[in-house]
Design a protein around this motif. Structure first.
Motif, PDB file in Angstrom:
ATOM      1  N   GLU A   1     -29.631 -18.224   2.901  1.00  0.00           N
ATOM      2  CA  GLU A   1     -30.236 -16.957   3.318  1.00  0.00           C
ATOM      3  C   GLU A   1     -29.332 -15.757   3.064  1.00  0.00           C
ATOM      4  O   GLU A   1     -29.708 -14.616   3.349  1.00  0.00           O
ATOM      5  N   GLY A   2     -28.116 -16.000   2.547  1.00  0.00           N
ATOM      6  CA  GLY A   2     -27.202 -14.907   2.242  1.00  0.00           C
ATOM      7  C   GLY A   2     -26.235 -14.553   3.347  1.00  0.00           C
ATOM      8  O   GLY A   2     -25.526 -13.559   3.254  1.00  0.00           O
ATOM      9  N   ARG A   3     -26.151 -15.344   4.391  1.00  0.00           N
ATOM     10  CA  ARG A   3     -25.242 -15.073   5.506  1.00  0.00           C
ATOM     11  C   ARG A   3     -23.851 -15.597   5.191  1.00  0.00           C
ATOM     12  O   ARG A   3     -23.685 -16.756   4.785  1.00  0.00           O
ATOM     13  N   ILE A   4     -22.827 -14.750   5.375  1.00  0.00           N
ATOM     14  CA  ILE A   4     -21.440 -15.166   5.151  1.00  0.00           C
ATOM     15  C   ILE A   4     -20.947 -15.922   6.386  1.00  0.00           C
ATOM     16  O   ILE A   4     -20.914 -15.378   7.487  1.00  0.00           O
ATOM     17  N   VAL A   5     -20.568 -17.188   6.189  1.00  0.00           N
ATOM     18  CA  VAL A   5     -20.136 -18.023   7.306  1.00  0.00           C
ATOM     19  C   VAL A   5     -18.705 -18.532   7.131  1.00  0.00           C
ATOM     20  O   VAL A   5     -18.183 -19.233   8.003  1.00  0.00           O
ATOM     21  N   GLY A   6     -18.066 -18.170   6.033  1.00  0.00           N
ATOM     22  CA  GLY A   6     -16.676 -18.539   5.823  1.00  0.00           C
ATOM     23  C   GLY A   6     -16.020 -17.554   4.886  1.00  0.00           C
ATOM     24  O   GLY A   6     -16.673 -17.001   3.988  1.00  0.00           O
ATOM     25  N   VAL A   7     -14.739 -17.287   5.099  1.00  0.00           N
ATOM     26  CA  VAL A   7     -14.006 -16.355   4.242  1.00  0.00           C
ATOM     27  C   VAL A   7     -12.567 -16.820   4.113  1.00  0.00           C
ATOM     28  O   VAL A   7     -12.001 -17.410   5.040  1.00  0.00           O
ATOM     29  N   ARG A   8     -11.990 -16.556   2.936  1.00  0.00           N
ATOM     30  CA  ARG A   8     -10.601 -16.927   2.667  1.00  0.00           C
ATOM     31  C   ARG A   8     -10.032 -15.898   1.714  1.00  0.00           C
ATOM     32  O   ARG A   8     -10.612 -15.628   0.652  1.00  0.00           O
ATOM     33  N   LEU A   9      -8.911 -15.275   2.084  1.00  0.00           N
ATOM     34  CA  LEU A   9      -8.232 -14.323   1.205  1.00  0.00           C
ATOM     35  C   LEU A   9      -6.788 -14.739   1.006  1.00  0.00           C
ATOM     36  O   LEU A   9      -6.153 -15.293   1.913  1.00  0.00           O
ATOM     37  N   PHE A  10      -6.260 -14.447  -0.181  1.00  0.00           N
ATOM     38  CA  PHE A  10      -4.849 -14.644  -0.494  1.00  0.00           C
ATOM     39  C   PHE A  10      -4.238 -13.264  -0.740  1.00  0.00           C
ATOM     40  O   PHE A  10      -4.648 -12.561  -1.678  1.00  0.00           O
ATOM     41  N   LEU A  11      -3.297 -12.874   0.088  1.00  0.00           N
ATOM     42  CA  LEU A  11      -2.589 -11.607  -0.084  1.00  0.00           C
ATOM     43  C   LEU A  11      -1.566 -11.755  -1.215  1.00  0.00           C
ATOM     44  O   LEU A  11      -0.748 -12.668  -1.198  1.00  0.00           O
ATOM     45  N   ARG A  12      -1.624 -10.859  -2.197  1.00  0.00           N
ATOM     46  CA  ARG A  12      -0.648 -10.926  -3.289  1.00  0.00           C
ATOM     47  C   ARG A  12       0.722 -10.446  -2.804  1.00  0.00           C
ATOM     48  O   ARG A  12       0.825  -9.527  -1.997  1.00  0.00           O
ATOM     49  N   TRP A  13       1.760 -11.071  -3.338  1.00  0.00           N
ATOM     50  CA  TRP A  13       3.126 -10.732  -2.948  1.00  0.00           C
ATOM     51  C   TRP A  13       4.051 -10.951  -4.130  1.00  0.00           C
ATOM     52  O   TRP A  13       3.705 -11.676  -5.065  1.00  0.00           O
ATOM     53  N   GLU A  14       5.217 -10.324  -4.089  1.00  0.00           N
ATOM     54  CA  GLU A  14       6.227 -10.570  -5.111  1.00  0.00           C
ATOM     55  C   GLU A  14       7.587 -10.747  -4.463  1.00  0.00           C
ATOM     56  O   GLU A  14       7.985  -9.943  -3.625  1.00  0.00           O
ATOM     57  N   TRP A  15       8.268 -11.822  -4.859  1.00  0.00           N
ATOM     58  CA  TRP A  15       9.647 -12.061  -4.489  1.00  0.00           C
ATOM     59  C   TRP A  15      10.503 -11.894  -5.737  1.00  0.00           C
ATOM     60  O   TRP A  15      10.014 -12.056  -6.865  1.00  0.00           O
ATOM     61  N   ARG A  16      11.752 -11.587  -5.529  1.00  0.00           N
ATOM     62  CA  ARG A  16      12.690 -11.524  -6.649  1.00  0.00           C
ATOM     63  C   ARG A  16      13.890 -12.401  -6.352  1.00  0.00           C
ATOM     64  O   ARG A  16      14.357 -12.474  -5.217  1.00  0.00           O
ATOM     65  N   ALA A  17      14.349 -13.064  -7.384  1.00  0.00           N
ATOM     66  CA  ALA A  17      15.538 -13.913  -7.281  1.00  0.00           C
ATOM     67  C   ALA A  17      16.382 -13.664  -8.520  1.00  0.00           C
ATOM     68  O   ALA A  17      15.936 -13.930  -9.643  1.00  0.00           O
ATOM     69  N   VAL A  18      17.587 -13.137  -8.314  1.00  0.00           N
ATOM     70  CA  VAL A  18      18.493 -12.741  -9.396  1.00  0.00           C
ATOM     71  C   VAL A  18      17.750 -11.775 -10.318  1.00  0.00           C
ATOM     72  O   VAL A  18      17.422 -10.669  -9.928  1.00  0.00           O
ATOM     73  N   ASP A  19      17.420 -12.195 -11.535  1.00  0.00           N
ATOM     74  CA  ASP A  19      16.830 -11.247 -12.488  1.00  0.00           C
ATOM     75  C   ASP A  19      15.374 -11.548 -12.809  1.00  0.00           C
ATOM     76  O   ASP A  19      14.851 -11.086 -13.826  1.00  0.00           O
ATOM     77  N   ARG A  20      14.677 -12.285 -11.962  1.00  0.00           N
ATOM     78  CA  ARG A  20      13.286 -12.589 -12.283  1.00  0.00           C
ATOM     79  C   ARG A  20      12.365 -12.356 -11.090  1.00  0.00           C
ATOM     80  O   ARG A  20      12.795 -12.411  -9.926  1.00  0.00           O
ATOM     81  N   VAL A  21      11.119 -12.080 -11.404  1.00  0.00           N
ATOM     82  CA  VAL A  21      10.089 -11.857 -10.394  1.00  0.00           C
ATOM     83  C   VAL A  21       9.337 -13.158 -10.170  1.00  0.00           C
ATOM     84  O   VAL A  21       8.952 -13.837 -11.123  1.00  0.00           O
ATOM     85  N   VAL A  22       9.132 -13.512  -8.904  1.00  0.00           N
ATOM     86  CA  VAL A  22       8.342 -14.688  -8.542  1.00  0.00           C
ATOM     87  C   VAL A  22       7.045 -14.179  -7.924  1.00  0.00           C
ATOM     88  O   VAL A  22       7.035 -13.670  -6.798  1.00  0.00           O
ATOM     89  N   ARG A  23       5.966 -14.299  -8.657  1.00  0.00           N
ATOM     90  CA  ARG A  23       4.669 -13.855  -8.130  1.00  0.00           C
ATOM     91  C   ARG A  23       4.127 -14.904  -7.172  1.00  0.00           C
ATOM     92  O   ARG A  23       4.155 -16.099  -7.457  1.00  0.00           O
ATOM     93  N   ALA A  24       3.632 -14.420  -6.048  1.00  0.00           N
ATOM     94  CA  ALA A  24       3.212 -15.324  -4.977  1.00  0.00           C
ATOM     95  C   ALA A  24       1.921 -14.819  -4.350  1.00  0.00           C
ATOM     96  O   ALA A  24       1.475 -13.695  -4.603  1.00  0.00           O
ATOM     97  N   VAL A  25       1.319 -15.672  -3.536  1.00  0.00           N
ATOM     98  CA  VAL A  25       0.189 -15.284  -2.698  1.00  0.00           C
ATOM     99  C   VAL A  25       0.415 -15.868  -1.314  1.00  0.00           C
ATOM    100  O   VAL A  25       1.116 -16.873  -1.151  1.00  0.00           O
TER     101      VAL A  25
END
Length: 356
Positions: free
Chosen positions: A70-94
């Protein structure tokens, strides 16, 4: 925090699963409120949702919803984007956040279905999935491949001993929480960022952040790159959270800055110290900021400061003690499975984990 994972059942096929879109926001906020109450601001507003999931400098949050025929939303899930850095590289995360299943539809495997589909969706763009599940949801995460990486301890500094003792006794007696606004003499973070010069950046902040980044470049632990856009979003623009700012100067130059927020914690007034940034080696500036937090008007200060930093060293000499039976559980996985050793060491402050 996340809803408790359910075990899958065959009748999950009655629902359809699709990406979250902008028109879903009112129904999603209603579902989150019914399942998880008002969140960190006390009310789940569209403005806060927009700030968190669409104005995030790391990118828009991917999300899925479970929908009835019927179009009713009964569940939701979100992943927040984040970025970590270690030495000289970016670690993309959620980070899994804002998860809810309507009570009438629990036990149908909605949580697991939303999680596995979203993991597949981000597998090509995120190296790491991390969150701080509560005791109820942690077992379900572990069954889905998460690893518990330990407890994130919280340190306390008692600022008003008599008031703290009264509040602690009231909490043990389960008396009603206090209400009303919290008085804090510190300037707002929003106002501080708004006082910047022609480029909008507070005086001296760029130089402070540059020196800090250079000093931390060789540290192999995962950490957030503290840039002006990130700090402005995180503390200056966060709607309804009332972040305050503390600064200290040396010879007219900005030597350190810290961010935190006053909040009610049951019958107590807590100042949550989220972030402390000082010039390399300047423990005196760190101690000055830690003392300023203790003068913020709260009964106590609560914080987590990364081990090995100037702030953590100064805290030991400024009356900040690790509180027993407090903290958050940190859990993580990669989209493919186990966390490799090089992604298991972290350097974060409380602001990297609280609120979300």
């Amino acid at each position: 925090m996340s809803a408790s994972p359910e075990q899958p059942r065959d009748d999950a096929f009655e629902l359809s699963y699709r990406p979250l879109d902008g028109a879903d926001t009112p129904a999603v906020l209603e579902l989150l409120t019914a399942s998880l109450a008002g969140g960190p601001t006390g009310t789940r507003s569209a403005d806060f949702f927009e700030w968190k999931h669409h104005r995030n400098p790391f990118g828009t949050s991917p999300g899925l919803v479970a929908v009835t025929p019927e179009g009713r939303i009964v569940g939701v899930r979100l992943f927040l984007r984040w970025e970590w850095r270690a030495v000289d590289r970016v670690v993309r995360a959620v980070r899994p956040v804002d998860t809810a299943t309507h009570p009438d539809f629990q036990g149908r495997g909605i949580f697991r279905r939303l999680t596995t589909q979203l993991l597949e969706q981000v597998s090509s763009e995120a190296e790491l999935v991390f969150n701080t599940p509560n005791g109820n949801s942690l077992p379900g995460y572990l069954r889905m491949g998460w690893q518990e990486l330990g407890q994130v301890p919280v340190s306390l500094r008692i600022a008003r001993p008599l008031s703290f003792a009264r509040g602690a006794r009231a909490a043990l007696a389960r008396r009603a929480a206090a209400t009303g606004p919290v008085v804090c003499p510190l300037p707002t973070a929003a106002g501080w960022f708004g006082s910047g010069g022609s480029d909008g950046t507070p005086a001296g902040l760029d130089e402070l952040l540059r020196e800090r980044a250079e000093a931390d470049a060789s540290d192999g632990r995962l950490a957030v790159a503290r840039t002006e856009p990130y700090l402005r979003w995180r503390y200056g623009d966060a709607p309804g959270l009332d972040y305050r700012v503390m600064t200290c100067h040396r010879g007219g130059e900005l030597a350190g800055v810290a961010f935190g927020r006053p909040r009610r914690r049951g019958p107590l007034v807590e100042f949550t110290l989220a972030d402390v940034i000082v010039r390399p080696g300047d423990r005196r500036a760190a101690a000055e900021l830690l003392r300023a937090a203790a003068r913020s008007g709260g009964d106590h200060v609560a914080t987590h400061l990364a081990a090995g930093t100037e702030a953590a060293a100064a805290a030991l000499r400024s009356g900040y003690l690790r509180a027993p039976r407090t903290g958050m559980r940190l859990a993580a996985r990669t989209p493919a499975g186990a966390v490799p050793p090089e992604l298991g060491a972290w350097r974060f402050n409380l602001g990297d984990l609280e609120v979300f």
